[in-house]
Design a protein around this motif. Structure first.
Motif, PDB file in Angstrom:
ATOM      1  N   ILE A 147       4.759  42.847  36.456  1.00  0.00           N
ATOM      2  CA  ILE A 147       5.775  43.875  36.098  1.00  0.00           C
ATOM      3  C   ILE A 147       6.463  43.457  34.639  1.00  0.00           C
ATOM      4  O   ILE A 147       7.140  42.361  34.804  1.00  0.00           O
ATOM      5  N   VAL A 148       6.226  44.155  33.756  1.00  0.00           N
ATOM      6  CA  VAL A 148       6.838  43.988  32.155  1.00  0.00           C
ATOM      7  C   VAL A 148       7.925  44.504  32.234  1.00  0.00           C
ATOM      8  O   VAL A 148       8.348  45.413  32.600  1.00  0.00           O
ATOM      9  N   ILE A 149       9.152  43.279  31.619  1.00  0.00           N
ATOM     10  CA  ILE A 149      10.002  43.917  31.418  1.00  0.00           C
ATOM     11  C   ILE A 149      10.535  43.643  29.839  1.00  0.00           C
ATOM     12  O   ILE A 149      10.562  42.279  29.490  1.00  0.00           O
ATOM     13  N   SER A 150      10.639  44.530  29.196  1.00  0.00           N
ATOM     14  CA  SER A 150      10.524  44.393  27.636  1.00  0.00           C
ATOM     15  C   SER A 150      11.768  45.276  27.007  1.00  0.00           C
ATOM     16  O   SER A 150      11.645  46.549  27.277  1.00  0.00           O
ATOM     17  N   ALA A 151      12.269  44.979  25.665  1.00  0.00           N
ATOM     18  CA  ALA A 151      12.789  45.839  24.748  1.00  0.00           C
ATOM     19  C   ALA A 151      11.883  46.618  24.021  1.00  0.00           C
ATOM     20  O   ALA A 151      12.245  47.604  23.344  1.00  0.00           O
ATOM     21  N   ASP A 152      10.442  46.336  24.070  1.00  0.00           N
ATOM     22  CA  ASP A 152       9.418  47.155  23.132  1.00  0.00           C
ATOM     23  C   ASP A 152       9.068  48.238  23.925  1.00  0.00           C
ATOM     24  O   ASP A 152       8.284  48.178  24.871  1.00  0.00           O
ATOM     25  N   ILE A 153       9.807  49.464  23.517  1.00  0.00           N
ATOM     26  CA  ILE A 153       9.642  50.557  24.439  1.00  0.00           C
ATOM     27  C   ILE A 153       8.516  51.528  23.573  1.00  0.00           C
ATOM     28  O   ILE A 153       8.355  52.591  24.060  1.00  0.00           O
ATOM     29  N   GLN A 154       7.793  51.001  22.658  1.00  0.00           N
ATOM     30  CA  GLN A 154       7.009  51.755  21.923  1.00  0.00           C
ATOM     31  C   GLN A 154       5.866  52.336  22.814  1.00  0.00           C
ATOM     32  O   GLN A 154       5.218  51.465  23.746  1.00  0.00           O
ATOM     33  N   PRO A 155       5.184  53.669  22.782  1.00  0.00           N
ATOM     34  CA  PRO A 155       4.383  54.066  23.821  1.00  0.00           C
ATOM     35  C   PRO A 155       3.179  53.294  23.583  1.00  0.00           C
ATOM     36  O   PRO A 155       2.555  52.975  24.650  1.00  0.00           O
ATOM     37  N   TYR A 156       2.732  52.785  22.543  1.00  0.00           N
ATOM     38  CA  TYR A 156       1.568  51.807  22.362  1.00  0.00           C
ATOM     39  C   TYR A 156       1.726  50.653  23.322  1.00  0.00           C
ATOM     40  O   TYR A 156       0.880  50.297  24.055  1.00  0.00           O
ATOM     41  N   ALA A 157       2.922  50.134  23.168  1.00  0.00           N
ATOM     42  CA  ALA A 157       3.028  48.665  24.152  1.00  0.00           C
ATOM     43  C   ALA A 157       2.902  49.005  25.704  1.00  0.00           C
ATOM     44  O   ALA A 157       2.271  48.505  26.215  1.00  0.00           O
ATOM     45  N   GLN A 158       3.630  50.208  25.907  1.00  0.00           N
ATOM     46  CA  GLN A 158       3.614  50.600  27.481  1.00  0.00           C
ATOM     47  C   GLN A 158       2.001  51.082  27.846  1.00  0.00           C
ATOM     48  O   GLN A 158       1.695  50.465  28.940  1.00  0.00           O
ATOM     49  N   GLU A 159       1.315  51.613  27.049  1.00  0.00           N
ATOM     50  CA  GLU A 159      -0.011  51.972  27.319  1.00  0.00           C
ATOM     51  C   GLU A 159      -0.802  50.596  27.563  1.00  0.00           C
ATOM     52  O   GLU A 159      -1.714  50.589  28.286  1.00  0.00           O
ATOM     53  N   ARG A 160      -0.460  49.917  26.517  1.00  0.00           N
ATOM     54  CA  ARG A 160      -1.538  48.630  26.414  1.00  0.00           C
ATOM     55  C   ARG A 160      -1.101  47.765  27.662  1.00  0.00           C
ATOM     56  O   ARG A 160      -2.289  47.255  28.221  1.00  0.00           O
ATOM     57  N   VAL A 161      -0.275  47.427  28.113  1.00  0.00           N
ATOM     58  CA  VAL A 161       0.278  46.687  29.397  1.00  0.00           C
ATOM     59  C   VAL A 161      -0.121  47.345  30.508  1.00  0.00           C
ATOM     60  O   VAL A 161      -0.975  46.709  31.328  1.00  0.00           O
ATOM     61  N   LYS A 162      -0.454  48.643  30.682  1.00  0.00           N
ATOM     62  CA  LYS A 162      -1.080  49.211  31.788  1.00  0.00           C
ATOM     63  C   LYS A 162      -2.437  49.041  31.655  1.00  0.00           C
ATOM     64  O   LYS A 162      -3.043  48.670  32.791  1.00  0.00           O
ATOM     65  N   GLN A 163      -3.301  49.070  30.573  1.00  0.00           N
ATOM     66  CA  GLN A 163      -4.583  48.791  30.306  1.00  0.00           C
ATOM     67  C   GLN A 163      -4.922  47.609  30.897  1.00  0.00           C
ATOM     68  O   GLN A 163      -5.980  47.284  31.269  1.00  0.00           O
TER      69      GLN A 163
END
Length: 121
Positions: free
Chosen positions: A79-95
């Motif tokens: 489970i990623v907990i981050s201040a980086d809320i960019q859509p790219y970051a969220q999509e990348r961690v799911k991938q």
């Protein structure tokens, strides 16, 4: 039986925040990692059935940790907990196999909801 949980974040304050947010009824052994390399070592030692992972850390960032775990087909729930809320970051961690993404600052109610959602509570 207790679940081994690794909290990987270079900020001691953030690690403590995650610890305080964990539900009281959740039977866990908590382990800490101050960077991505330590997180990988914890996983290799069987200390990360569940991993709470920050993205911005020294030595090895959260994306690199996820890439490594993905390459070895790790069985850890990340489970990623981050201040980086960019859509790219969220999509990348799911991938890369993260079970969920939670935005900092951490809300205990949201954490509990996510833990229910991924079948850990």
């Amino acid at each position: 039986m207790a679940i081994n949980v690794t909290i990987a974040d270079d900020s001691k304050m953030s690690r403590k925040s995650v610890m305080r947010a964990l539900p009281d009824e959740w039977d866990v052994n908590i382990h800490e990692a101050t960077n991505g390399k330590e997180a990988i070592v914890n996983y290799a030692q069987g200390l990360a059935d569940v991993m709470f992972l920050d993205l911005t850390m020294p030595e090895m960032d959260g994306f690199q940790v996820l890439e490594h775990l993905h390459e070895i087909d790790a069985k850890s729930v990340v489970i990623v907990i981050s201040a980086d809320i960019q859509p790219y970051a969220q999509e990348r961690v799911k991938q890369l196999g993260a079970a969920s993404f939670i935005q900092k600052p951490l809300d205990p109610a949201q954490l509990k909801h996510v833990l229910h959602g991924v079948g850990l509570l």
